[in-house]
Each structure stands twice: as C-alpha cells, then as structure tokens.
Design a protein around this motif. Structure first.
Motif, PDB file in Angstrom:
ATOM      1  N   ALA A  46       0.810  -1.215   0.000  1.00  0.00           N
ATOM      2  CA  ALA A  46       0.000   0.000   0.000  1.00  0.00           C
ATOM      3  C   ALA A  46       0.841   1.262   0.000  1.00  0.00           C
ATOM      4  N   GLY A  47       2.076   1.178   0.494  1.00  0.00           N
ATOM      5  CA  GLY A  47       2.950   2.343   0.522  1.00  0.00           C
ATOM      6  C   GLY A  47       4.146   2.099   1.414  1.00  0.00           C
ATOM      7  N   GLY A  48       5.054   3.042   1.408  1.00  0.00           N
ATOM      8  CA  GLY A  48       6.253   2.970   2.225  1.00  0.00           C
ATOM      9  C   GLY A  48       6.693   4.363   2.619  1.00  0.00           C
ATOM     10  N   VAL A  49       7.845   4.440   3.243  1.00  0.00           N
ATOM     11  CA  VAL A  49       8.334   5.732   3.735  1.00  0.00           C
ATOM     12  C   VAL A  49       9.815   5.878   3.449  1.00  0.00           C
ATOM     13  N   LEU A  50      10.279   7.112   3.522  1.00  0.00           N
ATOM     14  CA  LEU A  50      11.702   7.420   3.501  1.00  0.00           C
ATOM     15  C   LEU A  50      12.008   8.333   4.678  1.00  0.00           C
ATOM     16  N   SER A  51      13.165   8.115   5.287  1.00  0.00           N
ATOM     17  CA  SER A  51      13.668   9.030   6.306  1.00  0.00           C
ATOM     18  C   SER A  51      14.863   9.772   5.733  1.00  0.00           C
ATOM     19  N   PHE A  52      14.929  11.064   6.020  1.00  0.00           N
ATOM     20  CA  PHE A  52      16.065  11.884   5.592  1.00  0.00           C
ATOM     21  C   PHE A  52      16.837  12.414   6.792  1.00  0.00           C
ATOM     22  N   PRO A  93      19.863  13.062   9.144  1.00  0.00           N
ATOM     23  CA  PRO A  93      21.168  13.401   8.578  1.00  0.00           C
ATOM     24  C   PRO A  93      22.101  12.234   8.293  1.00  0.00           C
ATOM     25  N   SER A  94      21.986  11.130   9.031  1.00  0.00           N
ATOM     26  CA  SER A  94      22.892  10.004   8.801  1.00  0.00           C
ATOM     27  C   SER A  94      22.456   9.108   7.654  1.00  0.00           C
ATOM     28  N   LYS A  95      21.250   9.310   7.120  1.00  0.00           N
ATOM     29  CA  LYS A  95      20.732   8.414   6.093  1.00  0.00           C
ATOM     30  C   LYS A  95      21.498   8.561   4.772  1.00  0.00           C
ATOM     31  N   THR A  96      21.290   7.596   3.882  1.00  0.00           N
ATOM     32  CA  THR A  96      21.965   7.610   2.578  1.00  0.00           C
ATOM     33  C   THR A  96      21.692   8.922   1.845  1.00  0.00           C
ATOM     34  N   LEU A  97      20.480   9.427   1.945  1.00  0.00           N
ATOM     35  CA  LEU A  97      20.134  10.782   1.499  1.00  0.00           C
ATOM     36  C   LEU A  97      19.674  11.528   2.734  1.00  0.00           C
ATOM     37  N   GLY A  98      20.527  12.377   3.276  1.00  0.00           N
ATOM     38  CA  GLY A  98      20.253  13.007   4.549  1.00  0.00           C
ATOM     39  C   GLY A  98      20.065  14.510   4.445  1.00  0.00           C
ATOM     40  N   ALA A  99      19.168  15.039   5.257  1.00  0.00           N
ATOM     41  CA  ALA A  99      18.929  16.477   5.338  1.00  0.00           C
ATOM     42  C   ALA A  99      19.850  17.088   6.390  1.00  0.00           C
ATOM     43  N   LEU A 100      19.621  18.364   6.707  1.00  0.00           N
ATOM     44  CA  LEU A 100      20.367  19.044   7.774  1.00  0.00           C
ATOM     45  C   LEU A 100      19.672  18.889   9.123  1.00  0.00           C
ATOM     46  N   GLY A 101      18.545  18.195   9.112  1.00  0.00           N
ATOM     47  CA  GLY A 101      17.779  17.931  10.323  1.00  0.00           C
ATOM     48  C   GLY A 101      16.788  16.841   9.986  1.00  0.00           C
ATOM     49  N   ASP A 102      15.637  16.852  10.615  1.00  0.00           N
ATOM     50  CA  ASP A 102      14.636  15.821  10.353  1.00  0.00           C
ATOM     51  C   ASP A 102      13.798  16.159   9.126  1.00  0.00           C
ATOM     52  N   ALA A 103      13.473  15.116   8.380  1.00  0.00           N
ATOM     53  CA  ALA A 103      12.559  15.220   7.240  1.00  0.00           C
ATOM     54  C   ALA A 103      12.230  13.790   6.821  1.00  0.00           C
ATOM     55  N   GLY A 104      11.093  13.616   6.146  1.00  0.00           N
ATOM     56  CA  GLY A 104      10.691  12.287   5.699  1.00  0.00           C
ATOM     57  C   GLY A 104       9.715  12.396   4.553  1.00  0.00           C
ATOM     58  N   ALA A 105       9.310  11.249   4.036  1.00  0.00           N
ATOM     59  CA  ALA A 105       8.354  11.234   2.925  1.00  0.00           C
ATOM     60  C   ALA A 105       7.599   9.915   2.923  1.00  0.00           C
ATOM     61  N   VAL A 106       6.394   9.965   2.391  1.00  0.00           N
ATOM     62  CA  VAL A 106       5.586   8.774   2.132  1.00  0.00           C
ATOM     63  C   VAL A 106       5.604   8.510   0.633  1.00  0.00           C
ATOM     64  N   LEU A 107       5.779   7.236   0.273  1.00  0.00           N
ATOM     65  CA  LEU A 107       5.718   6.797  -1.124  1.00  0.00           C
ATOM     66  C   LEU A 107       4.485   5.912  -1.290  1.00  0.00           C
ATOM     67  N   THR A 108       3.718   6.118  -2.336  1.00  0.00           N
ATOM     68  CA  THR A 108       2.574   5.246  -2.602  1.00  0.00           C
ATOM     69  C   THR A 108       2.140   5.385  -4.056  1.00  0.00           C
ATOM     70  N   ASP A 109       1.538   4.315  -4.567  1.00  0.00           N
ATOM     71  CA  ASP A 109       0.913   4.364  -5.885  1.00  0.00           C
ATOM     72  C   ASP A 109      -0.592   4.544  -5.784  1.00  0.00           C
TER      73      ASP A 109
END
Length: 373
Positions: free
Chosen positions: A154-160, A162-178
């Motif tokens: 049904a969907g998934g998520v991404l975390s950004f 700072p330590s993630k493979t694609l990291g922001a300067l603080g907290d951020a995230g996203a939902v992925l879905t079709d």
C-alpha cells in the motif's frame, strides 16, 4: 537555500513540491508526500491505510524503536515477528506463524543494506488478507524485481535523518505510494487534516479541516538541501558499495567475527538500471565479543554504533504485551552481536585501513588468547 530566504516561504512551499516530484521520478512512485520526519511518515501512512484501534500490525522484533511506536501512535498494536539472520528483516516463516485473528497489517522493515523478502511477505499477506505497509526508511535506492522499496504494497516511507543515505540538515521524511486515496489522505493529515491543495498555497491555512491531522509539514530548507544532494545520490551509493566491498575483503578471515553482510547481486536491466539492488546504509558485522571490540576501537579513537541492543518486544514501552526473553532468539542474538563500523561516502581509504587494522589486531589478540588457553 537562498531562494527559500528570498521567498519568505519556509515550510510546505515550492521546494517541497519540487523535491516530491524529483523523488517520484527517482523511485517510480506515483505519489510522494513530504513530511517532517520518517517517524511521522510511518504514523500518517498507517492512519491513511486505515489502521483502527486494536488492529494487529506485524512488525519485526529487531528494528529501530519508531517501527513499533508508530504502530501505537497510529492506534494499532504491534505483533512481533522474529527475523531472518541474513537480512535482519522479518522471517516469512515466522510471519506465517505469528498471524492471529487480530492481525490486519504487516509492516516489513528494510534494514541496513538489503530488503526484506517481499515476494514471500506479500504471499503471506495475500493468504491472510493483510495490508502490506513498508518501513523503508533506510532503503532509498533499494529495489527488488525492478520495484523500489516502499512500493510493494500500500505504501512505504523514507527518512532523511542526517545520517541516512540521502540526509537532510535535520529531520525530514516522505511517504511513497501508488494509491491516490492513500496519497490524498496523507497529504491532508500532514497539514491539520486540510484537504485540497495546501502545498505552496498559503491561503489554504484557513480552510476547513476534514480530518484530525497533525502539523507534519516539511521545511523548505530541508527540501532544498535534499534536492541538491539528490543529484549526488547515485555517486554516493556507488562509493558506499566500494567501501562495503573493501571492508568485506579485509575482514572476511578475522577471528571473532561471525557474520559479515550478505547481499543479493544486482543484474542490470534493459535501461541500465538494476532489477535487484542492495544499497549500503550502514556496514554491520556480528561478533560474539561485540562489547569488547567496541571498547577496543574506542580506545583507538574509532567510533561505532550498536544496532539495536534491546529487541523491540523487550523495550519498557511494550512491557504490557508480556513478552519474555527467548521468544525471539534470532532478534535477541543480533541485539547481542551486531555493531556498525564507520561508514559514509567521505570515508577515505586510509581511514578504512585504520579501522580494519585495529579490528585485525583485536582478532589477533583473541586468537592468541585461544592458543594460550
């Protein structure tokens, strides 16, 4: 970032919309919804998929705390499943055995460098009428059968973070879905339940709220940083693969190390991409002497990270569920033995050599101790 300051729109604005479009293009998702953290992404996705109070959500016993806490925050009840020791993801056979009459969802987690066995997980879900939601927070760039992590159910998520493979300067995230309905609900929930177009539409702050939503908008500064870093993502993923190969070559015969990461070889498809691809977020080893090795590396000025020293069923927050030591033996073994080594795209070859030499000196000490004994 200069454009953000010039516009005066610091949250839920143009940069967020551009990032959502870029991530949709990169992952192949029909819909990407930017939010303010990977944890909120999980909570809002579960709510949008219809988790109701008391619904059982099957999750692995070994993961970051947010995997299970998000279930509780969304209104559900976590049901824990032991892991496959090769992937650290939920074991499909254990999943089958863990399904109960209360189970409504299954949420596999893609940890460290490889994905859960999604073909097997989705097969179990079909047999039992479960909705599949993916905790793909660590899994940007990972694919199975040509499908990006987070898009097998049904969907998934991404975390950004700072330590993630694609990291922001603080907290951020996203939902992925079709699923357009899931996407529309998440988009409303992130902005106090307001429906319609709210992104980069300031007047919509005064419109009616159709749902009891949250304040989980993404900051435009984070979106701007992520847009810039997204152009380097494939380069960074390739560098991570090089570092992982170097670690594996140097450490495969060190006494005391009982497990190195196991991968699924990627095969290029007709477009030059990969049908199956692992992506190293961290480089994790297992050793029966984990705490001694951590102390040894620390004495030599080398940092490590222990993942995760307490399995989720044994966290104090879930004490009311009544789980006891021994119920999840493979998760408990990973919690005792796993440690992550220094790992990021800017890690130099000399730095990696230093880490490996220090680990080998510890291994030589162990071998000498055994010989003496």
């Amino acid at each position: 970032m200069d454009e953000v300051f010039r516009s005066g729109k610091f949250s839920h604005g143009k940069q967020v919309g551009q990032l959502e479009a870029a991530l949709a293009d990169y992952t192949g998702a029909r819909h990407v919804i930017g939010v303010n953290s990977g944890t909120d992404a999980l909570v809002l996705l579960l709510r949008a998929c219809g988790v109701r109070p008391g619904d059982g959500v099957l999750v692995p016993a070994y993961s970051f705390f947010a995997t299970a806490s998000a279930v509780v925050l969304a209104g559900g009840t976590p049901q824990f499943v032991d892991i496959d020791p090769a992937t650290y993801a939920m074991d499909p056979a254990a999943l089958e055995a863990a399904v109960t009459s209360r189970s409504r969802f299954v949420m596999p987690v893609h940890l460290f460098h490889t994905m859960a066995d999604m073909a097997a997980v989705t097969a179990v879900a079909r047999r039992h009428g479960l909705t599949v939601v993916e905790d793909s927070a660590e899994a940007i760039g990972m694919r199975r059968h040509g499908v990006h992590a987070g898009l097998h159910g049904a969907g998934g998520v991404l975390s950004f973070f700072p330590s993630k493979t694609l990291g922001a300067l603080g907290d951020a995230g996203a939902v992925l879905t079709d699923d357009p309905e899931v996407a529309a609900t998440v988009a409303a929930l992130r902005h106090h339940g307001r429906t319609g177009r709210t992104l980069n539409n300031f007047p919509a702050i005064s419109t009616e709220s159709a749902l009891p939503g949250a304040n989980s908008k993404m900051d435009d500064i984070q979106a701007a940083v992520l847009l810039a870093k997204l152009s380097l993502l494939e380069e960074h993923i390739a560098r991570r693969a090089e570092l992982a190969d170097a670690y594996t070559t140097r450490l495969q015969d060190v006494p005391g190390i009982v497990r190195l990461p196991q991968t699924i070889a990627g095969k290029p498809d007709d477009r030059g991409g990969y049908d199956d691809r692992d992506v190293y977020y961290v480089y994790l080893i297992e050793t029966e002497h984990r705490d001694d090795l951590v102390a040894h590396l620390d004495r030599h000025g080398i940092g490590t990270e222990v993942y995760y020293p307490l399995p989720l069923p044994h966290q104090p927050a879930f004490a009311q569920l009544g789980h006891r030591p021994g119920e999840f033996p493979r998760a408990e073994a990973a919690a005792r033995h796993a440690v992550a080594l220094p790992f990021h795209p800017d890690l130099g070859s000399g730095d990696l050599d230093r880490v490996c030499d220090t680990i080998r000196s510890f291994g030589a000490f162990l071998a000498g101790t055994r010989t003496t004994a």
